[in-house]
Design a protein around this motif. Structure first.
Motif, mmCIF file in Angstrom:
data_model
loop_
_atom_site.group_PDB
_atom_site.id
_atom_site.type_symbol
_atom_site.label_atom_id
_atom_site.label_comp_id
_atom_site.label_asym_id
_atom_site.label_seq_id
_atom_site.Cartn_x
_atom_site.Cartn_y
_atom_site.Cartn_z
ATOM 1 N N LEU A 1 89.818 -57.860 -28.501
ATOM 2 C CA LEU A 1 89.941 -56.532 -27.974
ATOM 3 C C LEU A 1 90.256 -55.768 -28.984
ATOM 4 N N ARG A 2 90.072 -56.154 -30.539
ATOM 5 C CA ARG A 2 90.030 -55.409 -31.667
ATOM 6 C C ARG A 2 89.174 -54.522 -31.224
ATOM 7 N N GLN A 3 88.032 -55.965 -30.964
ATOM 8 C CA GLN A 3 86.552 -55.297 -30.780
ATOM 9 C C GLN A 3 86.462 -54.250 -30.128
ATOM 10 N N LEU A 4 86.770 -54.739 -28.863
ATOM 11 C CA LEU A 4 86.364 -53.729 -27.267
ATOM 12 C C LEU A 4 87.380 -52.469 -28.025
ATOM 13 N N GLU A 5 88.096 -52.252 -28.013
ATOM 14 C CA GLU A 5 89.238 -50.930 -28.652
ATOM 15 C C GLU A 5 87.854 -49.902 -29.233
ATOM 16 N N GLN A 6 87.153 -50.687 -30.169
ATOM 17 C CA GLN A 6 86.246 -49.977 -31.562
ATOM 18 C C GLN A 6 84.550 -49.689 -30.680
ATOM 19 N N ALA A 7 84.617 -50.334 -29.246
ATOM 20 C CA ALA A 7 83.427 -50.379 -28.682
ATOM 21 C C ALA A 7 83.840 -49.222 -28.104
ATOM 22 N N VAL A 8 85.032 -48.583 -27.590
ATOM 23 C CA VAL A 8 85.270 -47.292 -25.935
ATOM 24 C C VAL A 8 86.144 -46.056 -28.171
ATOM 25 N N LEU A 9 85.381 -46.312 -29.287
ATOM 26 C CA LEU A 9 85.978 -44.706 -30.198
ATOM 27 C C LEU A 9 86.950 -45.252 -30.441
ATOM 28 N N TRP A 10 88.041 -46.189 -30.517
ATOM 29 C CA TRP A 10 89.970 -45.822 -30.224
ATOM 30 C C TRP A 10 90.245 -45.663 -32.095
ATOM 31 N N THR A 11 90.639 -44.445 -32.111
ATOM 32 C CA THR A 11 91.415 -44.298 -33.141
ATOM 33 C C THR A 11 92.646 -43.896 -33.852
ATOM 34 N N PRO A 12 92.965 -44.526 -34.919
ATOM 35 C CA PRO A 12 95.017 -43.845 -34.598
ATOM 36 C C PRO A 12 95.338 -42.457 -34.460
ATOM 37 N N GLU A 13 94.776 -41.237 -34.089
ATOM 38 C CA GLU A 13 95.156 -40.318 -33.297
ATOM 39 C C GLU A 13 94.781 -40.620 -32.237
ATOM 40 N N ASP A 14 94.350 -41.159 -31.163
ATOM 41 C CA ASP A 14 94.473 -41.251 -29.461
ATOM 42 C C ASP A 14 95.880 -42.364 -29.727
ATOM 43 N N GLU A 15 95.946 -42.734 -30.717
ATOM 44 C CA GLU A 15 97.837 -43.666 -30.518
ATOM 45 C C GLU A 15 98.409 -42.909 -30.493
ATOM 46 N N GLN A 16 98.357 -41.935 -31.268
ATOM 47 C CA GLN A 16 99.632 -40.571 -31.609
ATOM 48 C C GLN A 16 99.013 -40.087 -29.669
ATOM 49 N N TYR A 17 97.971 -39.545 -29.867
ATOM 50 C CA TYR A 17 97.979 -38.400 -28.601
ATOM 51 C C TYR A 17 98.033 -39.072 -27.008
ATOM 52 N N LEU A 18 97.931 -40.369 -26.751
ATOM 53 C CA LEU A 18 98.394 -41.563 -25.918
ATOM 54 C C LEU A 18 100.391 -41.733 -25.568
ATOM 55 N N ARG A 19 100.687 -41.735 -26.856
ATOM 56 C CA ARG A 19 101.908 -41.553 -26.769
ATOM 57 C C ARG A 19 102.335 -40.421 -25.751
ATOM 58 N N GLN A 20 101.791 -39.302 -26.260
ATOM 59 C CA GLN A 20 102.316 -37.847 -26.350
ATOM 60 C C GLN A 20 101.678 -37.833 -24.915
ATOM 61 N N ALA A 21 100.736 -38.352 -24.715
ATOM 62 C CA ALA A 21 100.730 -38.266 -23.067
ATOM 63 C C ALA A 21 101.553 -38.761 -21.656
ATOM 64 N N GLY A 22 102.021 -39.318 -22.178
ATOM 65 C CA GLY A 22 102.961 -40.819 -21.861
ATOM 66 C C GLY A 22 104.280 -39.731 -21.397
ATOM 67 N N ASP A 23 104.634 -38.627 -22.790
ATOM 68 C CA ASP A 23 106.259 -38.485 -22.343
ATOM 69 C C ASP A 23 105.892 -36.697 -21.603
ATOM 70 N N VAL A 24 104.280 -36.577 -21.409
ATOM 71 C CA VAL A 24 103.790 -35.395 -20.309
ATOM 72 C C VAL A 24 104.236 -35.609 -19.217
ATOM 73 N N LEU A 25 103.985 -37.227 -19.106
ATOM 74 C CA LEU A 25 103.201 -36.959 -17.597
ATOM 75 C C LEU A 25 104.841 -38.280 -17.490
ATOM 76 N N ALA A 26 105.309 -38.487 -17.474
ATOM 77 C CA ALA A 26 106.549 -39.104 -17.296
ATOM 78 C C ALA A 26 107.320 -38.378 -16.327
ATOM 79 N N ASP A 27 107.448 -37.334 -16.281
ATOM 80 C CA ASP A 27 108.222 -37.161 -14.726
ATOM 81 C C ASP A 27 107.327 -36.092 -13.944
ATOM 82 N N GLN A 28 106.558 -37.139 -14.109
ATOM 83 C CA GLN A 28 105.631 -36.415 -12.521
ATOM 84 C C GLN A 28 104.663 -37.243 -12.014
#
Length: 200
Positions: free
Chosen positions: A28-55
């Motif tokens: 799984l971690r290797q596949l994450e690397q294949a999609v260019l996943w970064t620690p910053e993505d982790e941060q902004y994906l969580r932020q996206a969850g907060d933005v989308l939760a009531d939508q």
């Protein structure tokens, strides 16, 4: 959403009866690397969850409207006479809404990996229609081509929702790119049941 995960029929995240993924966490971690996943993505994906939760309901309305407008997509929720199975659509909708939140908020651990495999099986002929006890479905499988193609609508349509809470264009871009990577990662995992042994 107005329900909790425990009240969603067929939602078996982290439960013993969820299929166990054949992939390892290292793969799984290797596949994450294949999609260019970064620690910053982790941060902004969580932020996206907060933005989308009531939508969530508005997003689902849009996505379901898209499916309903295309009979060749709606057919995977119809009975042998070609009529939409309302209970099936409603049950899947509740899990789909939870999937948005899970995508943004769940840690990608063994339970997460197992549930991606379970989702793939539920689209494949292995388990399609079983979760909701649908016995009169016209279709035994969702073709793999539509799993891959759906990366586009469930990504492109999210940008407007991500931009509705006053974040800067740069922040919206980062949330959008994190969402795109997360969806691509999951669809890559959902494809596994469709691929013959040795080729995945």
């Amino acid at each position: 959403m107005s329900t909790t995960p425990a009240t969603i029929p067929g939602y078996t995240y982290g439960q013993a009866d969820t299929a166990r993924s054949p992939l390892t966490l290292e793969e799984l971690r290797q596949l994450e690397q294949a999609v260019l996943w970064t620690p910053e993505d982790e941060q902004y994906l969580r932020q996206a969850g907060d933005v989308l939760a009531d939508q969530i309901e508005a997003i689902l309305d849009l996505w379901y409207g898209f499916v309903a407008a295309h009979p060749h997509l709606l057919r995977y929720f119809t009975d042998a006479q070609g009529q939409p199975i309302a209970e099936y659509l409603a049950a899947v909708r509740r899990r789909f809404g939870q999937w948005i939140l899970d995508t943004c908020r769940r840690p990608r651990d063994q339970d997460w990996l197992n549930y991606q495999y379970e989702i793939g099986l539920r689209h494949h002929r292995t388990k399609k229609n079983q979760t909701d006890h649908v016995t009169n479905s016209a279709t035994p499988v969702v073709p793999l081509r539509y799993l891959v193609a759906f990366i586009a609508p469930i990504t492109i349509t999210l940008r407007d929702f991500l931009a509705r809470k006053g974040h800067s264009p740069a922040e919206v871009d980062k949330m959008y790119h994190a969402w795109f990577k997360a969806v691509t990662l999951q669809v890559a995992l959902w494809c596994q049941p469709y691929v013959k042994d040795g080729d995945y």
